[in-house]
Scaffold this motif. Structure first.
Motif, PDB file in Angstrom:
ATOM      1  N   ILE A  49       0.842  -1.205   0.000  1.00 50.13           N
ATOM      2  CA  ILE A  49       0.000   0.000   0.000  1.00 50.13           C
ATOM      3  C   ILE A  49       0.874   1.252   0.000  1.00 50.13           C
ATOM      4  O   ILE A  49       0.576   2.228  -0.697  1.00 50.13           O
ATOM      5  N   SER A  50       1.965   1.215   0.743  1.00 53.21           N
ATOM      6  CA  SER A  50       2.890   2.350   0.767  1.00 53.21           C
ATOM      7  C   SER A  50       3.515   2.584  -0.605  1.00 53.21           C
ATOM      8  O   SER A  50       3.613   3.730  -1.068  1.00 53.21           O
ATOM      9  N   ILE A  51       3.942   1.511  -1.259  1.00 57.89           N
ATOM     10  CA  ILE A  51       4.528   1.640  -2.596  1.00 57.89           C
ATOM     11  C   ILE A  51       3.487   2.167  -3.581  1.00 57.89           C
ATOM     12  O   ILE A  51       3.776   3.076  -4.371  1.00 57.89           O
ATOM     13  N   LEU A  52       2.290   1.608  -3.525  1.00 51.28           N
ATOM     14  CA  LEU A  52       1.225   2.055  -4.421  1.00 51.28           C
ATOM     15  C   LEU A  52       0.896   3.530  -4.172  1.00 51.28           C
ATOM     16  O   LEU A  52       0.708   4.305  -5.114  1.00 51.28           O
ATOM     17  N   GLY A  53       0.849   3.922  -2.914  1.00 51.84           N
ATOM     18  CA  GLY A  53       0.595   5.331  -2.587  1.00 51.84           C
ATOM     19  C   GLY A  53       1.674   6.242  -3.151  1.00 51.84           C
ATOM     20  O   GLY A  53       1.371   7.311  -3.703  1.00 51.84           O
ATOM     21  N   ALA A  54       2.940   5.827  -3.039  1.00 55.46           N
ATOM     22  CA  ALA A  54       4.038   6.624  -3.590  1.00 55.46           C
ATOM     23  C   ALA A  54       3.923   6.730  -5.110  1.00 55.46           C
ATOM     24  O   ALA A  54       4.144   7.805  -5.691  1.00 55.46           O
ATOM     25  N   LEU A  55       3.556   5.634  -5.758  1.00 55.34           N
ATOM     26  CA  LEU A  55       3.397   5.666  -7.215  1.00 55.34           C
ATOM     27  C   LEU A  55       2.232   6.556  -7.638  1.00 55.34           C
ATOM     28  O   LEU A  55       2.318   7.271  -8.646  1.00 55.34           O
ATOM     29  N   ILE A  56       1.160   6.543  -6.870  1.00 47.16           N
ATOM     30  CA  ILE A  56       0.029   7.428  -7.165  1.00 47.16           C
ATOM     31  C   ILE A  56       0.468   8.889  -7.061  1.00 47.16           C
ATOM     32  O   ILE A  56       0.111   9.716  -7.905  1.00 47.16           O
ATOM     33  N   LEU A  57       1.275   9.200  -6.045  1.00 48.51           N
ATOM     34  CA  LEU A  57       1.790  10.572  -5.914  1.00 48.51           C
ATOM     35  C   LEU A  57       2.670  10.949  -7.100  1.00 48.51           C
ATOM     36  O   LEU A  57       2.615  12.083  -7.589  1.00 48.51           O
ATOM     37  N   VAL A  58       3.476  10.005  -7.581  1.00 53.94           N
ATOM     38  CA  VAL A  58       4.318  10.260  -8.758  1.00 53.94           C
ATOM     39  C   VAL A  58       3.440  10.558  -9.976  1.00 53.94           C
ATOM     40  O   VAL A  58       3.684  11.517 -10.714  1.00 53.94           O
ATOM     41  N   VAL A  59       2.421   9.732 -10.182  1.00 57.50           N
ATOM     42  CA  VAL A  59       1.513   9.917 -11.320  1.00 57.50           C
ATOM     43  C   VAL A  59       0.855  11.297 -11.246  1.00 57.50           C
ATOM     44  O   VAL A  59       0.790  12.024 -12.243  1.00 57.50           O
ATOM     45  N   LEU A  60       0.389  11.670 -10.070  1.00 55.57           N
ATOM     46  CA  LEU A  60      -0.267  12.966  -9.905  1.00 55.57           C
ATOM     47  C   LEU A  60       0.720  14.122 -10.055  1.00 55.57           C
ATOM     48  O   LEU A  60       0.433  15.120 -10.714  1.00 55.57           O
ATOM     49  N   ARG A  61       1.886  13.986  -9.448  1.00 56.74           N
ATOM     50  CA  ARG A  61       2.899  15.052  -9.493  1.00 56.74           C
ATOM     51  C   ARG A  61       3.387  15.314 -10.918  1.00 56.74           C
ATOM     52  O   ARG A  61       3.597  16.452 -11.314  1.00 56.74           O
ATOM     53  N   LEU A  62       3.572  14.229 -11.694  1.00 56.86           N
ATOM     54  CA  LEU A  62       4.020  14.373 -13.078  1.00 56.86           C
ATOM     55  C   LEU A  62       2.871  14.701 -14.031  1.00 56.86           C
ATOM     56  O   LEU A  62       3.115  14.933 -15.209  1.00 56.86           O
ATOM     57  N   ASN A  63       1.651  14.694 -13.493  1.00 62.09           N
ATOM     58  CA  ASN A  63       0.457  14.912 -14.307  1.00 62.09           C
ATOM     59  C   ASN A  63       0.474  13.978 -15.524  1.00 62.09           C
ATOM     60  O   ASN A  63       0.184  14.382 -16.649  1.00 62.09           O
ATOM     61  N   MET A  64       0.833  12.744 -15.253  1.00 56.62           N
ATOM     62  CA  MET A  64       1.036  11.759 -16.314  1.00 56.62           C
ATOM     63  C   MET A  64      -0.208  11.544 -17.162  1.00 56.62           C
ATOM     64  O   MET A  64      -1.321  11.511 -16.648  1.00 56.62           O
ATOM     65  N   GLU A  65       0.051  11.374 -18.442  1.00 59.18           N
ATOM     66  CA  GLU A  65      -0.967  11.029 -19.434  1.00 59.18           C
ATOM     67  C   GLU A  65      -2.046  12.097 -19.573  1.00 59.18           C
ATOM     68  O   GLU A  65      -3.109  11.837 -20.107  1.00 59.18           O
ATOM     69  N   ARG A  66      -1.772  13.304 -19.096  1.00 65.49           N
ATOM     70  CA  ARG A  66      -2.750  14.385 -19.177  1.00 65.49           C
ATOM     71  C   ARG A  66      -2.278  15.536 -20.058  1.00 65.49           C
ATOM     72  O   ARG A  66      -2.975  16.513 -20.223  1.00 65.49           O
ATOM     73  N   TRP A  67      -1.064  15.452 -20.573  1.00 68.54           N
ATOM     74  CA  TRP A  67      -0.541  16.498 -21.439  1.00 68.54           C
ATOM     75  C   TRP A  67       0.255  15.840 -22.554  1.00 68.54           C
ATOM     76  O   TRP A  67       0.599  14.671 -22.486  1.00 68.54           O
ATOM     77  N   HIS A  68       0.516  16.594 -23.595  1.00 69.37           N
ATOM     78  CA  HIS A  68       1.205  16.052 -24.776  1.00 69.37           C
ATOM     79  C   HIS A  68       2.716  16.107 -24.554  1.00 69.37           C
ATOM     80  O   HIS A  68       3.381  17.079 -24.916  1.00 69.37           O
ATOM     81  N   ALA A  69       3.228  15.054 -23.979  1.00 69.21           N
ATOM     82  CA  ALA A  69       4.656  14.965 -23.699  1.00 69.21           C
ATOM     83  C   ALA A  69       5.409  14.480 -24.936  1.00 69.21           C
ATOM     84  O   ALA A  69       4.835  13.827 -25.810  1.00 69.21           O
ATOM     85  N   PRO A  70       6.698  14.764 -24.995  1.00 68.78           N
ATOM     86  CA  PRO A  70       7.514  14.213 -26.082  1.00 68.78           C
ATOM     87  C   PRO A  70       7.573  12.689 -25.992  1.00 68.78           C
ATOM     88  O   PRO A  70       7.389  12.104 -24.922  1.00 68.78           O
ATOM     89  N   ARG A  71       7.870  12.067 -27.107  1.00 66.51           N
ATOM     90  CA  ARG A  71       7.942  10.607 -27.171  1.00 66.51           C
ATOM     91  C   ARG A  71       8.887  10.024 -26.129  1.00 66.51           C
ATOM     92  O   ARG A  71       8.602   8.982 -25.544  1.00 66.51           O
ATOM     93  N   THR A  72      10.015  10.670 -25.910  1.00 58.13           N
ATOM     94  CA  THR A  72      10.996  10.125 -24.962  1.00 58.13           C
ATOM     95  C   THR A  72      10.442  10.111 -23.539  1.00 58.13           C
ATOM     96  O   THR A  72      10.695   9.168 -22.794  1.00 58.13           O
ATOM     97  N   ILE A  73       9.687  11.133 -23.171  1.00 57.78           N
ATOM     98  CA  ILE A  73       9.064  11.169 -21.834  1.00 57.78           C
ATOM     99  C   ILE A  73       8.049  10.034 -21.713  1.00 57.78           C
ATOM    100  O   ILE A  73       8.012   9.322 -20.709  1.00 57.78           O
TER     101      ILE A  73
END
Length: 166
Positions: A21-45
């Motif tokens: 649960i701790s690892i999953l929580g940390a990953l959720i924070l990473v996803v939110l902090r990076l705003n993943m999959e919500r903006w048009h990032a370059p291919r390498t990102i």
């Protein structure tokens, strides 16, 4: 995850659940902090940051569900329902979680790990427990079809689409 796996192997499932649960929580924070999959990032990102995080998050979500289920079985918690009913509920919750990740975060890679896990569950119970076999198969197919439809619908904003050169 190695620490959680060590506790899992030594059958300390309660501690393993807390670590997962701790690892999953940390990953959720990473996803939110990076705003993943919500903006048009370059291919390498996308290829070298987002996809590995999505896949790992999906794997940790699957492992957390499995660990939690194992822990409840270990302490003989039934919640008034039989084991088969809880298994089917867990499969439906996992399916819903993965569909939600596609719908809210565009994380098809995350969800396809969930589909893989559901296929593994179906194969494991094929011909033995038909309810599990069919519900997990239906969940996997639903996730795969939704991920495909979502990807097709959003194909023109995909940086790997031939006309886009981000």
């Amino acid at each position: 995850m190695e620490l959680g796996f060590a506790f899992w192997l030594t059958e300390q499932t309660g501690i393993s659940v807390l670590i997962m649960i701790s690892i999953l929580g940390a990953l959720i924070l990473v996803v939110l902090r990076l705003n993943m999959e919500r903006w048009h990032a370059p291919r390498t990102i996308i290829a070298w940051i987002w996809w590995p995080i999505c896949l790992y998050s999906g794997w940790i979500a699957v492992a957390t569900i499995a660990n939690f289920s194992a822990y409840l079985a270990k302490i003989n918690w039934t919640g008034g329902l039989d084991e088969l009913t809880w298994t089917l509920i867990t499969i439906l919750v996992a399916t819903a979680l993965n569909l939600w990740m596609i719908y809210t975060r565009n994380m098809r890679e995350f969800a396809l790990v969930g589909a893989w896990a559901l296929i593994a569950i179906a194969v494991r119970h094929w011909g033995a427990i038909q309810e599990i076999q069919w519900i997990s198969s239906a969940g996997a197919v639903t996730i795969i079809l939704y991920a495909g439809a979502h990807g097709f619908k959003n194909r023109t904003s995909n940086p790997f689409y031939p006309k886009n050169k981000l």
